[in-house]
Design a protein around this motif. Structure first.
Motif, PDB file in Angstrom:
ATOM      1  N   PHE A  28      19.931  55.644 -53.719  1.00  0.00           N
ATOM      2  CA  PHE A  28      18.511  55.613 -54.121  1.00  0.00           C
ATOM      3  C   PHE A  28      18.351  54.959 -55.494  1.00  0.00           C
ATOM      4  N   HIS A  29      19.316  55.207 -56.381  1.00  0.00           N
ATOM      5  CA  HIS A  29      19.187  54.634 -57.724  1.00  0.00           C
ATOM      6  C   HIS A  29      19.293  53.114 -57.673  1.00  0.00           C
ATOM      7  N   LYS A  30      20.272  52.608 -56.892  1.00  0.00           N
ATOM      8  CA  LYS A  30      20.411  51.155 -56.725  1.00  0.00           C
ATOM      9  C   LYS A  30      19.164  50.571 -56.089  1.00  0.00           C
ATOM     10  N   PHE A  31      18.714  51.189 -54.999  1.00  0.00           N
ATOM     11  CA  PHE A  31      17.547  50.690 -54.274  1.00  0.00           C
ATOM     12  C   PHE A  31      16.328  50.632 -55.199  1.00  0.00           C
ATOM     13  N   THR A  32      16.060  51.744 -55.912  1.00  0.00           N
ATOM     14  CA  THR A  32      14.862  51.780 -56.757  1.00  0.00           C
ATOM     15  C   THR A  32      15.002  50.814 -57.938  1.00  0.00           C
ATOM     16  N   GLY A  33      16.196  50.689 -58.497  1.00  0.00           N
ATOM     17  CA  GLY A  33      16.408  49.757 -59.617  1.00  0.00           C
ATOM     18  C   GLY A  33      16.060  48.332 -59.208  1.00  0.00           C
ATOM     19  N   TRP A  34      16.536  47.915 -58.018  1.00  0.00           N
ATOM     20  CA  TRP A  34      16.307  46.524 -57.595  1.00  0.00           C
ATOM     21  C   TRP A  34      14.890  46.303 -57.102  1.00  0.00           C
ATOM     22  N   VAL A  35      14.251  47.340 -56.554  1.00  0.00           N
ATOM     23  CA  VAL A  35      12.823  47.216 -56.189  1.00  0.00           C
ATOM     24  C   VAL A  35      12.011  46.998 -57.466  1.00  0.00           C
ATOM     25  N   LEU A  36      12.362  47.723 -58.552  1.00  0.00           N
ATOM     26  CA  LEU A  36      11.640  47.564 -59.827  1.00  0.00           C
ATOM     27  C   LEU A  36      11.800  46.148 -60.367  1.00  0.00           C
ATOM     28  N   VAL A  37      13.000  45.582 -60.241  1.00  0.00           N
ATOM     29  CA  VAL A  37      13.206  44.196 -60.693  1.00  0.00           C
ATOM     30  C   VAL A  37      12.329  43.250 -59.859  1.00  0.00           C
ATOM     31  N   GLY A  38      12.297  43.461 -58.541  1.00  0.00           N
ATOM     32  CA  GLY A  38      11.459  42.637 -57.651  1.00  0.00           C
ATOM     33  C   GLY A  38       9.998  42.751 -58.026  1.00  0.00           C
ATOM     34  N   TYR A  39       9.562  43.998 -58.308  1.00  0.00           N
ATOM     35  CA  TYR A  39       8.164  44.198 -58.710  1.00  0.00           C
ATOM     36  C   TYR A  39       7.866  43.457 -60.020  1.00  0.00           C
ATOM     37  N   LEU A  40       8.817  43.481 -60.950  1.00  0.00           N
ATOM     38  CA  LEU A  40       8.593  42.835 -62.250  1.00  0.00           C
ATOM     39  C   LEU A  40       8.244  41.347 -62.074  1.00  0.00           C
ATOM     40  N   PHE A  41       8.954  40.659 -61.178  1.00  0.00           N
ATOM     41  CA  PHE A  41       8.657  39.236 -60.933  1.00  0.00           C
ATOM     42  C   PHE A  41       7.266  39.069 -60.312  1.00  0.00           C
ATOM     43  N   PHE A  83      11.169  58.178 -59.483  1.00  0.00           N
ATOM     44  CA  PHE A  83      12.521  58.618 -59.097  1.00  0.00           C
ATOM     45  C   PHE A  83      13.560  57.954 -59.984  1.00  0.00           C
ATOM     46  N   HIS A  84      13.426  56.622 -60.212  1.00  0.00           N
ATOM     47  CA  HIS A  84      14.424  55.901 -61.007  1.00  0.00           C
ATOM     48  C   HIS A  84      14.506  56.466 -62.426  1.00  0.00           C
ATOM     49  N   ILE A  85      13.356  56.773 -63.006  1.00  0.00           N
ATOM     50  CA  ILE A  85      13.350  57.318 -64.373  1.00  0.00           C
ATOM     51  C   ILE A  85      14.001  58.708 -64.402  1.00  0.00           C
ATOM     52  N   LEU A  86      13.564  59.600 -63.477  1.00  0.00           N
ATOM     53  CA  LEU A  86      14.102  60.969 -63.482  1.00  0.00           C
ATOM     54  C   LEU A  86      15.596  60.963 -63.169  1.00  0.00           C
ATOM     55  N   ASN A  87      15.991  60.204 -62.140  1.00  0.00           N
ATOM     56  CA  ASN A  87      17.416  60.163 -61.803  1.00  0.00           C
ATOM     57  C   ASN A  87      18.204  59.432 -62.893  1.00  0.00           C
ATOM     58  N   GLY A  88      17.565  58.446 -63.538  1.00  0.00           N
ATOM     59  CA  GLY A  88      18.223  57.733 -64.642  1.00  0.00           C
ATOM     60  C   GLY A  88      18.528  58.684 -65.789  1.00  0.00           C
ATOM     61  N   ILE A  89      17.567  59.565 -66.117  1.00  0.00           N
ATOM     62  CA  ILE A  89      17.791  60.556 -67.181  1.00  0.00           C
ATOM     63  C   ILE A  89      18.914  61.506 -66.743  1.00  0.00           C
ATOM     64  N   ARG A  90      18.872  61.903 -65.435  1.00  0.00           N
ATOM     65  CA  ARG A  90      19.937  62.762 -64.894  1.00  0.00           C
ATOM     66  C   ARG A  90      21.309  62.084 -65.046  1.00  0.00           C
ATOM     67  N   LEU A  91      21.353  60.752 -64.747  1.00  0.00           N
ATOM     68  CA  LEU A  91      22.625  60.026 -64.841  1.00  0.00           C
ATOM     69  C   LEU A  91      23.136  59.975 -66.277  1.00  0.00           C
ATOM     70  N   LEU A  92      22.191  59.854 -67.225  1.00  0.00           N
ATOM     71  CA  LEU A  92      22.629  59.821 -68.627  1.00  0.00           C
ATOM     72  C   LEU A  92      23.297  61.148 -68.991  1.00  0.00           C
ATOM     73  N   PHE A  93      22.724  62.271 -68.488  1.00  0.00           N
ATOM     74  CA  PHE A  93      23.366  63.578 -68.730  1.00  0.00           C
ATOM     75  C   PHE A  93      24.728  63.652 -68.038  1.00  0.00           C
ATOM     76  N   VAL A  94      24.789  63.143 -66.788  1.00  0.00           N
ATOM     77  CA  VAL A  94      26.068  63.147 -66.060  1.00  0.00           C
ATOM     78  C   VAL A  94      27.107  62.341 -66.841  1.00  0.00           C
ATOM     79  N   ASP A  95      26.697  61.159 -67.343  1.00  0.00           N
ATOM     80  CA  ASP A  95      27.630  60.320 -68.116  1.00  0.00           C
ATOM     81  C   ASP A  95      28.118  61.035 -69.370  1.00  0.00           C
ATOM     82  N   LEU A  96      27.243  61.889 -69.954  1.00  0.00           N
ATOM     83  CA  LEU A  96      27.631  62.639 -71.159  1.00  0.00           C
ATOM     84  C   LEU A  96      28.435  63.892 -70.806  1.00  0.00           C
TER      85      LEU A  96
HETATM   86  C1  HEM Z   1      12.941  55.184 -68.359  1.00  0.00           C
HETATM   87  C2  HEM Z   1      13.267  54.223 -67.511  1.00  0.00           C
HETATM   88  C3  HEM Z   1      14.645  53.997 -66.937  1.00  0.00           C
HETATM   89  C4  HEM Z   1      15.775  54.767 -66.996  1.00  0.00           C
HETATM   90  C5  HEM Z   1      15.965  56.107 -67.697  1.00  0.00           C
HETATM   91  C6  HEM Z   1      16.816  54.048 -66.279  1.00  0.00           C
HETATM   92  C7  HEM Z   1      18.115  54.469 -66.143  1.00  0.00           C
HETATM   93  C8  HEM Z   1      19.110  53.769 -65.512  1.00  0.00           C
HETATM   94  C9  HEM Z   1      20.521  54.104 -65.535  1.00  0.00           C
HETATM   95  C10 HEM Z   1      21.141  55.287 -66.280  1.00  0.00           C
HETATM   96  C11 HEM Z   1      21.167  53.172 -64.808  1.00  0.00           C
HETATM   97  C12 HEM Z   1      22.678  53.079 -64.563  1.00  0.00           C
HETATM   98  C13 HEM Z   1      23.067  53.843 -63.323  1.00  0.00           C
HETATM   99  C14 HEM Z   1      24.575  53.908 -63.174  1.00  0.00           C
HETATM  100  O1  HEM Z   1      25.220  54.678 -63.923  1.00  0.00           O
HETATM  101  O2  HEM Z   1      25.108  53.196 -62.299  1.00  0.00           O
HETATM  102  C15 HEM Z   1      20.189  52.238 -64.302  1.00  0.00           C
HETATM  103  C16 HEM Z   1      20.476  51.174 -63.491  1.00  0.00           C
HETATM  104  C17 HEM Z   1      19.559  50.216 -63.127  1.00  0.00           C
HETATM  105  N1  HEM Z   1      18.231  50.150 -63.498  1.00  0.00           N
HETATM  106 FE1  HEM Z   1      17.255  51.531 -64.580  1.00  0.00          FE
HETATM  107  N2  HEM Z   1      16.306  52.877 -65.784  1.00  0.00           N
HETATM  108  C18 HEM Z   1      14.974  52.812 -66.178  1.00  0.00           C
HETATM  109  C19 HEM Z   1      14.090  51.792 -65.913  1.00  0.00           C
HETATM  110  C20 HEM Z   1      14.376  50.657 -65.161  1.00  0.00           C
HETATM  111  C21 HEM Z   1      13.452  49.579 -64.909  1.00  0.00           C
HETATM  112  C22 HEM Z   1      12.021  49.504 -65.464  1.00  0.00           C
HETATM  113  C23 HEM Z   1      14.089  48.683 -64.124  1.00  0.00           C
HETATM  114  C24 HEM Z   1      13.645  47.376 -63.563  1.00  0.00           C
HETATM  115  C25 HEM Z   1      12.674  46.633 -64.042  1.00  0.00           C
HETATM  116  C26 HEM Z   1      15.426  49.192 -63.879  1.00  0.00           C
HETATM  117  C27 HEM Z   1      16.381  48.566 -63.116  1.00  0.00           C
HETATM  118  C28 HEM Z   1      17.683  49.011 -62.958  1.00  0.00           C
HETATM  119  C29 HEM Z   1      18.687  48.324 -62.188  1.00  0.00           C
HETATM  120  C30 HEM Z   1      18.509  47.010 -61.419  1.00  0.00           C
HETATM  121  C31 HEM Z   1      19.847  49.083 -62.298  1.00  0.00           C
HETATM  122  C32 HEM Z   1      21.217  48.759 -61.698  1.00  0.00           C
HETATM  123  C33 HEM Z   1      21.284  49.310 -60.268  1.00  0.00           C
HETATM  124  C34 HEM Z   1      22.650  49.030 -59.686  1.00  0.00           C
HETATM  125  O3  HEM Z   1      23.572  49.807 -59.907  1.00  0.00           O
HETATM  126  O4  HEM Z   1      22.775  48.017 -58.975  1.00  0.00           O
HETATM  127  N3  HEM Z   1      15.568  50.402 -64.521  1.00  0.00           N
HETATM  128  N4  HEM Z   1      18.935  52.629 -64.740  1.00  0.00           N
END
Ligand code: HEM
Length: 130
Positions: A28-41, A83-96
């Motif tokens: 889900f994190h990969k999927f949402t990250g790349w959807v966000l990049v697509g949306y940005l364009f 989801f990406h933001i919440l799980n991203g914050i969760r991942l930062l805690f996991v990394d720590l």
């Molecule tokens: C508060 C906002 C955000 C947080 C906290 C966050 C957090 C993270 C973290 C921790 C990772 C690394 C995951 C790992 O350990 O593999 C990650 C990956 C990524 N994020 Fe975010 N992110 C945020 C916003 C965004 C936005 C706005 C975009 C796109 C415009 C984005 C695109 C991506 C992409 C493409 C990846 C790599 C996915 C992959 O593994 O292929 N993120 N993010």
């Protein structure tokens, strides 16, 4: 001597029934990250219509916002971003190394909180959409 054996690709989607919570979080994190990049364009291309003047920009935005499918996609975008933001914050805690024993629970909490926020947003995004 190190031993090697073929365990197959863990990333093989044919094995999705074996995925643990952490694997779904990764997918889900990969999927949402790349959807966000697509949306940005897409976002930049919509904003760039302002270069053709205020009228062109207003027409583009009001044309897009008049489409129900765009309003529904906006709800989807919110879901993906939250989801990406919440799980991203969760991942930062996991990394720590913080809260490692509760990482499944924190993934489920990210999902539930995303669901609640998305449902709460529906009146804002979809009022007058149909
Ligand atoms: C508060 C906002 C955000 C947080 C906290 C966050 C957090 C993270 C973290 C921790 C990772 C690394 C995951 C790992 O350990 O593999 C990650 C990956 C990524 N994020 Fe975010 N992110 C945020 C916003 C965004 C936005 C706005 C975009 C796109 C415009 C984005 C695109 C991506 C992409 C493409 C990846 C790599 C996915 C992959 O593994 O292929 N993120 N993010």
């Amino acid at each position: 001597m190190s031993e090697s054996y073929d365990r197959g690709l863990v990333e093989d989607f044919g094995r999705w029934t074996e995925f643990s919570a952490g694997m779904w979080a990764w997918v889900f994190h990969k999927f949402t990250g790349w959807v966000l990049v697509g949306y940005l364009f897409t976002h930049i291309s919509v904003l760039s219509t302002s270069l053709q003047g205020a009228q062109a920009y207003n027409n583009t935005l009001s044309g897009l916002e008049s489409l129900a499918v765009v309003r529904i996609l906006e709800v989807g975008l919110l879901a993906v971003a939250v989801f990406h933001i919440l799980n991203g914050i969760r991942l930062l805690f996991v990394d720590l190394g913080v809260g490692l024993e509760a990482q499944d629970k924190s993934f489920y909490a990210s999902l539930v909180l995303t669901g609640v926020i998305v449902v709460a947003s529906v009146p804002t995004f979809l009022t007058g959409a149909f």
